[in-house]
Scaffold this motif. Structure first.
Motif, PDB file in Angstrom:
ATOM      1  N   LYS A 363     -33.601  22.424  53.565  1.00 45.72           N
ATOM      2  CA  LYS A 363     -34.103  23.689  53.030  1.00 45.72           C
ATOM      3  C   LYS A 363     -33.574  24.861  53.858  1.00 45.72           C
ATOM      4  N   ASN A 364     -33.561  24.705  55.164  1.00 43.63           N
ATOM      5  CA  ASN A 364     -33.075  25.774  56.037  1.00 43.63           C
ATOM      6  C   ASN A 364     -31.569  25.984  55.884  1.00 43.63           C
ATOM      7  N   SER A 365     -30.834  24.885  55.704  1.00 46.38           N
ATOM      8  CA  SER A 365     -29.382  25.023  55.555  1.00 46.38           C
ATOM      9  C   SER A 365     -29.022  25.763  54.270  1.00 46.38           C
ATOM     10  N   LEU A 366     -29.863  25.614  53.233  1.00 48.84           N
ATOM     11  CA  LEU A 366     -29.622  26.305  51.967  1.00 48.84           C
ATOM     12  C   LEU A 366     -30.251  27.689  51.920  1.00 48.84           C
ATOM     13  N   LYS A 367     -31.047  28.028  52.939  1.00 47.41           N
ATOM     14  CA  LYS A 367     -31.747  29.314  52.989  1.00 47.41           C
ATOM     15  C   LYS A 367     -32.615  29.524  51.753  1.00 47.41           C
ATOM     16  N   GLY A 368     -33.193  28.416  51.270  1.00 47.83           N
ATOM     17  CA  GLY A 368     -34.073  28.495  50.113  1.00 47.83           C
ATOM     18  C   GLY A 368     -33.364  28.627  48.783  1.00 47.83           C
ATOM     19  N   GLU A 369     -32.030  28.653  48.769  1.00 48.28           N
ATOM     20  CA  GLU A 369     -31.274  28.815  47.530  1.00 48.28           C
ATOM     21  C   GLU A 369     -30.952  27.455  46.919  1.00 48.28           C
ATOM     22  N   SER A 370     -30.499  27.473  45.679  1.00 50.29           N
ATOM     23  CA  SER A 370     -30.111  26.237  44.987  1.00 50.29           C
ATOM     24  C   SER A 370     -28.671  25.876  45.332  1.00 50.29           C
ATOM     25  N   ALA A 371     -28.411  24.575  45.412  1.00 51.32           N
ATOM     26  CA  ALA A 371     -27.041  24.106  45.654  1.00 51.32           C
ATOM     27  C   ALA A 371     -26.267  24.117  44.339  1.00 51.32           C
ATOM     28  N   LYS A 372     -25.003  24.465  44.423  1.00 49.73           N
ATOM     29  CA  LYS A 372     -24.156  24.538  43.229  1.00 49.73           C
ATOM     30  C   LYS A 372     -22.917  23.675  43.429  1.00 49.73           C
ATOM     31  N   ILE A 373     -22.677  22.766  42.477  1.00 45.46           N
ATOM     32  CA  ILE A 373     -21.570  21.809  42.586  1.00 45.46           C
ATOM     33  C   ILE A 373     -20.786  21.833  41.286  1.00 45.46           C
ATOM     34  N   VAL A 374     -19.479  21.887  41.389  1.00 43.27           N
ATOM     35  CA  VAL A 374     -18.590  21.836  40.230  1.00 43.27           C
ATOM     36  C   VAL A 374     -17.804  20.539  40.292  1.00 43.27           C
ATOM     37  N   VAL A 375     -17.722  19.840  39.144  1.00 39.76           N
ATOM     38  CA  VAL A 375     -17.072  18.532  39.089  1.00 39.76           C
ATOM     39  C   VAL A 375     -15.986  18.563  38.014  1.00 39.76           C
ATOM     40  N   THR A 376     -14.777  18.166  38.380  1.00 41.27           N
ATOM     41  CA  THR A 376     -13.670  18.070  37.425  1.00 41.27           C
ATOM     42  C   THR A 376     -13.067  16.670  37.489  1.00 41.27           C
ATOM     43  N   ALA A 377     -12.384  16.287  36.409  1.00 46.91           N
ATOM     44  CA  ALA A 377     -11.734  14.974  36.343  1.00 46.91           C
ATOM     45  C   ALA A 377     -10.384  15.118  35.666  1.00 46.91           C
ATOM     46  N   GLY A 378      -9.336  14.589  36.312  1.00 45.59           N
ATOM     47  CA  GLY A 378      -7.988  14.695  35.777  1.00 45.59           C
ATOM     48  C   GLY A 378      -7.804  13.883  34.508  1.00 45.59           C
ATOM     49  N   PRO A 379      -6.654  14.003  33.888  1.00 49.72           N
ATOM     50  CA  PRO A 379      -5.447  14.674  34.387  1.00 49.72           C
ATOM     51  C   PRO A 379      -5.542  16.200  34.305  1.00 49.72           C
ATOM     52  N   TYR A 380      -4.759  16.859  35.178  1.00 50.21           N
ATOM     53  CA  TYR A 380      -4.771  18.310  35.268  1.00 50.21           C
ATOM     54  C   TYR A 380      -3.554  18.934  34.579  1.00 50.21           C
ATOM     55  N   PHE A 381      -2.727  18.080  33.956  1.00 54.49           N
ATOM     56  CA  PHE A 381      -1.588  18.539  33.174  1.00 54.49           C
ATOM     57  C   PHE A 381      -1.669  17.918  31.785  1.00 54.49           C
ATOM     58  N   PRO A 382      -1.104  18.551  30.780  1.00 54.09           N
ATOM     59  CA  PRO A 382      -0.999  17.904  29.463  1.00 54.09           C
ATOM     60  C   PRO A 382      -0.163  16.627  29.553  1.00 54.09           C
ATOM     61  N   ASP A 383      -0.295  15.783  28.540  1.00 54.07           N
ATOM     62  CA  ASP A 383       0.428  14.506  28.558  1.00 54.07           C
ATOM     63  C   ASP A 383       1.935  14.678  28.458  1.00 54.07           C
ATOM     64  N   ASN A 384       2.375  15.827  27.928  1.00 55.21           N
ATOM     65  CA  ASN A 384       3.810  15.988  27.671  1.00 55.21           C
ATOM     66  C   ASN A 384       4.444  17.122  28.475  1.00 55.21           C
ATOM     67  N   SER A 385       3.754  17.573  29.538  1.00 54.76           N
ATOM     68  CA  SER A 385       4.336  18.652  30.347  1.00 54.76           C
ATOM     69  C   SER A 385       3.725  18.627  31.739  1.00 54.76           C
ATOM     70  N   LEU A 386       4.235  19.504  32.599  1.00 56.00           N
ATOM     71  CA  LEU A 386       3.689  19.697  33.944  1.00 56.00           C
ATOM     72  C   LEU A 386       3.307  21.158  34.116  1.00 56.00           C
ATOM     73  N   ASP A 387       2.565  21.674  33.155  1.00 57.38           N
ATOM     74  CA  ASP A 387       2.146  23.070  33.129  1.00 57.38           C
ATOM     75  C   ASP A 387       0.993  23.271  34.114  1.00 57.38           C
ATOM     76  N   ILE A 388       1.208  24.102  35.135  1.00 53.63           N
ATOM     77  CA  ILE A 388       0.208  24.293  36.185  1.00 53.63           C
ATOM     78  C   ILE A 388      -0.759  25.435  35.880  1.00 53.63           C
ATOM     79  N   ASN A 418       1.932  10.083  32.569  1.00 53.21           N
ATOM     80  CA  ASN A 418       2.457  11.292  31.952  1.00 53.21           C
ATOM     81  C   ASN A 418       3.861  11.002  31.426  1.00 53.21           C
ATOM     82  N   SER A 419       4.139  11.424  30.204  1.00 55.22           N
ATOM     83  CA  SER A 419       5.414  11.062  29.566  1.00 55.22           C
ATOM     84  C   SER A 419       6.611  11.549  30.365  1.00 55.22           C
ATOM     85  N   MET A 420       6.517  12.720  30.988  1.00 54.50           N
ATOM     86  CA  MET A 420       7.642  13.231  31.762  1.00 54.50           C
ATOM     87  C   MET A 420       7.846  12.422  33.038  1.00 54.50           C
TER      88      MET A 420
END
Length: 672
Positions: A363-388, A418-420
């Motif tokens: 509780k002290n480490s969060l200073k009473g605030e809520s924890a916020k977590i973002v979760v992502t899962a690959g792939p991070y490119f389209p199947d037919n390119s390497l667009d960043i 990835n096809s490429m």
């Protein structure tokens, strides 16, 4: 393993060339799952133990005594496992006995086990204790009370020595609330608990702000094994001991005696209990199975590893899958099939708890605030390119809009399918002064600069995929990325696949193997079929106490584009999950308790659900096929507070609190 006549004769002598002797030796090698070399070593041990002069003669009489000698060795080993469990129960330690581990692995202590049924002695062990949810009726232990009819928030309760306390929902449907939206970046598509909990603010990038502490709850050294070097003997021991451990677990849960269990492969009119693994009735079975094509694989102790066909005529409602360990009640009257009268429920794992001191610390480490977590899962490119551009846009929104305390990113970052990548057509990147020459350089020069743009106050956790080109491990369970080798900053942490870790008081279980797609259920009965598939699979994971309980791993096919117009497209079958059988213990829940949150990326529709008071999340794919924008998950967990009564207090030797993350967290599925 060589099974030729020359090997048998060279080991056992010319007498082994007789057909009846040769056949018996091969049968013993097959039944006890040992090589002929090991069988000969055990024959020498047997001969030394014999006192009569003809003990070394290779005849049918001595081979019959030799078979009894092997059986006695196996029973002695099983008895030692049982004694360890008995001592643990008497001393109040209900964790299951240690399992033999491969020689290359060194545990945290000499007594730690490869398998997740034992709690590794991490610094958190003294503070983190577990709560027993077994339905044994003991007043000092907690257990679920199930009610008939439609499940709702009040249907599942926990009873303790004092008055009953409502602990929450059995399934995710009562808490789910969907918000339809278009494919707009940052727009919420689906939400869990949106009415009760606000979206967390996140960190303050300009001033010192709240902090989320990260504590791994696994031993990284156990994942440093050499892949594709499976030993058949070790693999068979792991699969066998999984059944034996669940036999003891079911026996303690249902308060059965040893005499209640029997060999389901032997013809008998008596009704017995049997524990084994669901397997196809034919080794060459392919495709979807049905209730008529299932068999039960027994352990060496209760059936010497034999299989018996299952007859489910008396079962009206069930969900089974290949690799599932089940407890059955029935009989084998004709010697051809085991007639199942009842499929027994497996006990659910315990729930993690924290002390009052820990709660106040977080509780002290969060200073009473809520924890916020973002979760992502690959792939991070389209199947037919390497667009960043997709990843660049996401990092910009993380820094300027969502500002989470933690970002958890699942691979694959650069997908080997990835096809490429498959065709070797690596494009030229105009914004790079030095073009990548290898796949490792493709990560460090293309992906790494984008990841480094994440605000250093935001902690990032990377979990690999078996399809990651930058991972040295291509099988499951999988070792972590090499942080230094990939030149990642200090705010990045690389965890294994699967892994269990704490973010403050909350236990997270993360696995990057698509169990929701790979599990092919065999359903019988309308009631079970009407339930949500994700809920059924989530309950299977909890009961089996493994992140990926399917065995063997799944197969998937990919289409390789034609090289020219006259060539045909090639369909290749590759393994969805390459299982390292000798190390399947690393895929089990750590410490014999279920995490508060389990996150498993899947190709199926993204979701957030509550099953047995555990939050299950599929964040969805970051980028869909052909470049369509995908989704990610955003989790807001209210700061633990002893005064708001969202934590369930347990009276034990010391004051402990259930985390109740399922009712003080909000999960949003957000469009990329």
């Amino acid at each position: 393993m060589v099974q030729g006549d020359n090997l048998i004769v060279s080991k056992f002598g010319v007498e082994a060339a007789k057909p009846e002797i040769k056949s018996l030796l091969e049968n013993l090698s097959s039944i006890y799952a040992i090589t002929l070399e090991d069988l000969y070593i055990k024959w020498e041990q047997f001969s030394i133990n014999q006192k009569h002069e003809t003990s070394t003669e290779l005849n049918l009489k001595n081979l019959d005594e030799f078979k009894q000698f092997l059986q006695a060795q196996m029973e002695k080993h099983a008895a030692s496992v049982e004694n360890v469990l008995s001592r643990s129960i008497k001393t109040g330690n209900t964790s299951l006995p240690s399992i033999k581990k491969p020689k290359q692995i060194r545990g945290i202590t000499s007594g730690s086990s490869l398998f997740g049924f034992n709690v590794p002695k991490t610094p958190q062990t003294n503070k983190k204790q577990k709560v027993d949810f077994s339905a044994d009726g003991s007043s000092s232990k907690l257990h679920f009370i199930k009610t008939e009819g439609e499940t709702s928030v009040s249907d599942i309760e926990i009873k303790s020595e004092d008055n009953s306390k409502n602990l929450g929902s059995n399934t995710g449907t009562p808490l789910a609330h969907k918000v339809k939206s278009g494919d707009v970046p940052g727009r919420i598509i689906d939400s869990l608990n949106p009415e009760n909990i606000e979206i967390a603010v996140g960190i303050n990038t300009e001033e010192p702000s709240s902090e989320v502490k990260i504590q791994p709850y696994y031993d990284p050294s156990k994942y440093k094994f050499r892949i594709m070097r499976q030993n058949l003997v070790e693999s068979s021991e792991v699969l066998n001991e999984q059944i034996e451990i669940f036999t003891k677990l079911v026996q303690a849960h249902l308060k059965l005696t040893d005499s209640d269990f029997g060999d389901p492969t032997i013809q008998s009119q008596n009704v017995i209990y049997a524990v084994g693994r669901i397997v196809p009735d034919s080794p060459s079975a392919e495709g979807f199975l049905n209730e008529q094509s299932l068999s039960l694989e027994t352990s060496r102790l209760n059936g010497i590893g034999r299989r018996i066909r299952l007859k489910l005529d008396n079962i009206s409602d069930t969900s089974l899958f290949v690799g599932q360990i089940v407890a059955l009640k029935g009989s084998n009257a004709n010697g051809e099939a085991f007639l199942v009268e009842d499929i027994l429920d497996m006990p659910y794992p315990d729930a993690p708890v924290s002390t009052e001191e820990d709660i106040n610390l977080y509780k002290n480490s969060l200073k009473g605030e809520s924890a916020k977590i973002v979760v992502t899962a690959g792939p991070y490119f389209p199947d037919n390119s390497l667009d960043i551009s997709y990843l660049s846009d996401f990092v910009e929104r993380v820094n300027n809009e969502s500002k989470p305390h933690i970002v958890i990113m699942y691979g694959p970052f650069i997908d080997v399918t990835n096809s490429m990548i498959m065709e070797g057509r690596i494009p030229t990147f105009p914004h790079l002064k030095v073009q990548p020459r290898t796949l490792d350089e493709l990560f460090t020069r293309l992906v790494l600069p984008i990841l480094k743009n994440i605000n250093p106050k935001i902690q990032v956790i990377l979990i690999p995929s078996t399809r990651d080109v930058s991972s040295n491990h291509s099988s499951y369970p999988q070792d972590s990325f090499d942080r230094k080798g990939l030149q990642l900053p200090k705010n990045f942490k690389c965890f294994t696949n699967p892994s269990t870790f704490q973010l403050n008081e909350t236990f997270f279980g993360c696995s990057n193997a698509d169990i929701f797609k790979d599990m092919k259920e065999i359903l019988k009965g309308g009631d079970i079929s009407m339930r949500n598939r994700f809920d059924r699979i989530a309950e299977h994971m909890l009961q089996q106490r493994r992140f990926y309980p399917v065995f063997p791993g799944s197969l998937r096919s990919i289409t390789v584009p034609a090289k020219n117009e006259n060539s045909k497209k090639i369909h290749k079958h590759i393994s969805g999950v390459d299982l390292e059988v000798s190390y399947l213990g690393l895929t089990e829940f750590v410490g014999n308790f279920a995490p508060d949150v389990i996150m498993v990326p899947s190709d199926m529709s993204p979701f957030a659900r509550v099953v047995k008071n555990v939050v299950f999340i599929n964040p969805g794919k970051f980028v869909k096929a052909r470049g369509a924008r995908g989704t990610h998950a955003q989790i807001s967990i209210c700061c633990p507070n002893l005064e708001d009564r969202k934590l369930t207090k347990l009276e034990n030797d010391e004051v402990l609190y259930l985390h109740n993350v399922w009712k003080r967290s909000r999960v949003d599925i957000v469009g990329n």
